[in-house]
Design a protein around this motif. Sequence first.
Motif, PDB file in Angstrom:
ATOM      1  N   LEU A 103       0.736  -1.244   0.140  1.00 36.22           N
ATOM      2  CA  LEU A 103      -0.020  -0.159  -0.057  1.00 36.22           C
ATOM      3  C   LEU A 103       0.802   1.024   0.044  1.00 36.22           C
ATOM      4  CD1 LEU A 103      -2.791  -1.060   2.500  1.00 36.22           C
ATOM      5  CD2 LEU A 103      -3.217  -0.698   0.115  1.00 36.22           C
ATOM      6  N   THR A 104       2.023   1.170   0.826  1.00 35.09           N
ATOM      7  CA  THR A 104       2.906   2.596   0.844  1.00 35.09           C
ATOM      8  C   THR A 104       3.220   2.754  -0.527  1.00 35.09           C
ATOM      9  OG1 THR A 104       3.494   1.658   2.805  1.00 35.09           O
ATOM     10  CG2 THR A 104       5.002   3.292   1.664  1.00 35.09           C
TER      11      THR A 104
ATOM     12  N   VAL B 181       0.497   4.396  -2.672  1.00 42.54           N
ATOM     13  CA  VAL B 181      -0.028   5.855  -2.122  1.00 42.54           C
ATOM     14  C   VAL B 181       1.061   6.622  -2.662  1.00 42.54           C
ATOM     15  CG1 VAL B 181      -0.458   7.256  -0.409  1.00 42.54           C
ATOM     16  CG2 VAL B 181      -1.289   4.848  -0.218  1.00 42.54           C
ATOM     17  N   VAL B 182       2.285   6.130  -2.555  1.00 38.72           N
ATOM     18  CA  VAL B 182       3.475   7.291  -3.109  1.00 38.72           C
ATOM     19  C   VAL B 182       3.171   7.489  -4.387  1.00 38.72           C
ATOM     20  CG1 VAL B 182       5.985   7.248  -3.486  1.00 38.72           C
ATOM     21  CG2 VAL B 182       4.996   6.477  -1.154  1.00 38.72           C
TER      22      VAL B 182
ATOM     23  N   VAL C 160      -0.107  10.014  -4.868  1.00 35.50           N
ATOM     24  CA  VAL C 160      -0.213  11.351  -3.931  1.00 35.50           C
ATOM     25  C   VAL C 160       0.198  12.359  -5.009  1.00 35.50           C
ATOM     26  CG1 VAL C 160       1.036  12.803  -2.480  1.00 35.50           C
ATOM     27  CG2 VAL C 160      -0.200  10.637  -1.669  1.00 35.50           C
ATOM     28  N   PRO C 161       1.188  12.360  -5.720  1.00 35.76           N
ATOM     29  CA  PRO C 161       1.480  13.410  -6.721  1.00 35.76           C
ATOM     30  C   PRO C 161       0.485  13.648  -7.787  1.00 35.76           C
ATOM     31  CG  PRO C 161       3.424  11.753  -6.569  1.00 35.76           C
ATOM     32  CD  PRO C 161       2.316  11.336  -5.858  1.00 35.76           C
TER      33      PRO C 161
ATOM     34  N   ARG D 183      -2.864  18.712   3.904  1.00 36.36           N
ATOM     35  CA  ARG D 183      -2.231  17.399   4.133  1.00 36.36           C
ATOM     36  C   ARG D 183      -3.498  16.378   4.721  1.00 36.36           C
ATOM     37  NH1 ARG D 183       3.120  15.341   3.808  1.00 36.36           N
ATOM     38  NH2 ARG D 183       3.439  16.354   1.585  1.00 36.36           N
TER      39      ARG D 183
ATOM     40  N   TYR E 152      -4.143  12.483   3.930  1.00 33.14           N
ATOM     41  CA  TYR E 152      -4.308  11.342   4.771  1.00 33.14           C
ATOM     42  C   TYR E 152      -5.765  10.677   4.579  1.00 33.14           C
ATOM     43  CZ  TYR E 152       0.374  12.132   6.512  1.00 33.14           C
ATOM     44  OH  TYR E 152       1.763  12.269   6.745  1.00 33.14           O
TER      45      TYR E 152
ATOM     46  N   SER F 210      -6.271   8.445   1.485  1.00 35.14           N
ATOM     47  CA  SER F 210      -5.442   7.185   1.463  1.00 35.14           C
ATOM     48  C   SER F 210      -5.933   6.102   1.979  1.00 35.14           C
ATOM     49  CB  SER F 210      -3.923   7.647   2.197  1.00 35.14           C
ATOM     50  OG  SER F 210      -4.252   7.438   3.520  1.00 35.14           O
TER      51      SER F 210
ATOM     52  N   ARG G  64      -0.550   3.124   4.699  1.00 36.53           N
ATOM     53  CA  ARG G  64      -1.149   4.093   3.654  1.00 36.53           C
ATOM     54  C   ARG G  64      -0.771   5.622   4.254  1.00 36.53           C
ATOM     55  NH1 ARG G  64      -6.216   1.054   4.546  1.00 36.53           N
ATOM     56  NH2 ARG G  64      -6.651  -0.096   2.509  1.00 36.53           N
ATOM     57  N   PHE G  65      -0.543   5.649   5.324  1.00 29.67           N
ATOM     58  CA  PHE G  65      -0.286   7.195   5.988  1.00 29.67           C
ATOM     59  C   PHE G  65       1.131   7.450   5.771  1.00 29.67           C
ATOM     60  CE2 PHE G  65      -3.698   7.059   9.424  1.00 29.67           C
ATOM     61  CZ  PHE G  65      -4.671   7.154   8.356  1.00 29.67           C
ATOM     62  N   LEU G  66       2.102   6.416   5.663  1.00 25.79           N
ATOM     63  CA  LEU G  66       3.624   6.497   5.179  1.00 25.79           C
ATOM     64  C   LEU G  66       3.698   6.699   3.835  1.00 25.79           C
ATOM     65  CD1 LEU G  66       6.451   5.947   6.287  1.00 25.79           C
ATOM     66  CD2 LEU G  66       6.160   3.590   5.714  1.00 25.79           C
ATOM     67  N   GLY G  67       2.689   6.261   3.207  1.00 31.08           N
ATOM     68  CA  GLY G  67       2.632   6.520   1.563  1.00 31.08           C
ATOM     69  C   GLY G  67       2.789   7.970   1.523  1.00 31.08           C
ATOM     70  N   VAL G  68       1.573   8.479   1.944  1.00 35.46           N
ATOM     71  CA  VAL G  68       1.340   9.942   1.939  1.00 35.46           C
ATOM     72  C   VAL G  68       2.564  10.657   2.466  1.00 35.46           C
ATOM     73  CG1 VAL G  68      -0.162  11.833   2.668  1.00 35.46           C
ATOM     74  CG2 VAL G  68      -1.140   9.888   2.460  1.00 35.46           C
ATOM     75  N   TYR G  69       2.919  10.456   3.485  1.00 34.43           N
ATOM     76  CA  TYR G  69       4.075  11.130   4.148  1.00 34.43           C
ATOM     77  C   TYR G  69       5.335  11.049   3.301  1.00 34.43           C
ATOM     78  CZ  TYR G  69       8.160  12.315   7.067  1.00 34.43           C
ATOM     79  OH  TYR G  69       9.076  12.918   7.572  1.00 34.43           O
ATOM     80  N   LEU G  70       5.765  10.107   2.311  1.00 36.74           N
ATOM     81  CA  LEU G  70       6.906   9.559   1.641  1.00 36.74           C
ATOM     82  C   LEU G  70       6.417  10.129   0.197  1.00 36.74           C
ATOM     83  CD1 LEU G  70       8.108   6.182   2.374  1.00 36.74           C
ATOM     84  CD2 LEU G  70       9.107   8.303   3.340  1.00 36.74           C
ATOM     85  N   GLY G  71       5.109  10.399  -0.072  1.00 36.51           N
ATOM     86  CA  GLY G  71       4.829  10.638  -1.408  1.00 36.51           C
ATOM     87  C   GLY G  71       5.519  11.628  -2.190  1.00 36.51           C
TER      88      GLY G  71
END
Lengths: 248, 115
Positions: free
Chosen positions: A95-96, A99-100, A103-104, A113, A117, A120, B28-35
């Motif tokens: 998932l990380t 989402v990464v 997000v852009p 922000r 969150y 996500s 998911r939250f880590l993904g936003v943070y690293l986005g």
Amino acid sequence: MPADPVSSLPSLSTRRLWYLRGVRAAFSIPGLILASAFIGFAGLAKEAGLTLAQTVFMVGMVWALPAKVVLIGAILSGASLPAAAFAVALSSIRLTPMVVALVPELRGPKTPRWVLYFLSHFVAVTSWVLAMERLRGIPRELRTSYYAGLGSTLVLFNMLVTAVVYLVADSLPPAVSAALFLLTPMYFLTSLWGSARERAGHVAMVLGLILGPLLHLVVPGFDLLGAGLIGGGAAFACHRLSRRKAPA
Amino acid sequence: MTFDAIDAWWWPFLFILVGGWLATDAWRFLGVYLGDRLSEDSDLLVLVRALATALVAAVIGNLIVFPSGALVDTALALRIGAAGGGFAAYLLLGRKILVGIVAAEFILLVGLWIK
């Protein structure tokens, strides 16, 4: 503060329009296929002894289907809470990067922000594939509205699907029931292959498919982690080697 | 600390919340943070994606080889044949998810009917 005429925020009615367009996007072929996978999940959860409320709660709170299937597996095998959380966390690392990548695409020039969150939470294979495909054609400052409509509709609709199937699951003939249980792995098998960005993804998938059951026999309890580390590591090594050979 | 360990109505919900929600939304939250801090084609992301893909594939493999529910009563060869046939149909007929699913279900139901 006076409104900036160049980059003024969209009006509420414009936002609602794009939210509703996102809602409509949920009722597409990928959305319906996802619903069919949740038909299978409802049967799985009921089989595991979860109540209707627990099952629907799990759909809303966890949302990602592989994570839920792993959580049910952990419950079935009598795992302790830390062990279950660990297994679910491992199955959800993906998932990380998803989402990464999203997000852009999703972020507008003034998106707070907390909105990112919040949104996500809706990220899982289907909404992610749909969003990556369609966000590009949507005005940047309205993409969060669109994704909110898409994501929330997918979650709420599938909570409903799960509840209805949970209630009627017992009255199904065994062949239909067996067919329902095949829906989830087939949906993942095809969508996972389709969402791979590079060949390493395909290598990792084939290795994982073989290593999962194999390690389940040899080292039960370590099967998912082991398959992930060995299969993913080997696929990454192939990726590095093929890149080194390719002309710069 | 298993799912049935504490006989209270709230315990299964807490179990799902910690074991399910926290364990997924944290990523998911880590993904936003690293986005906006990681490049989409950095090698680190390729590695993370490969590890994650193999792990989910392992879940799929286990669902087919060691199934639960009504699939338990079907033959292993039929399940692998249905999944393999469905996946082949997906690859050969335009990579449509729906085609793969329908083909797999068709093979499974024909197999169950013949038996």
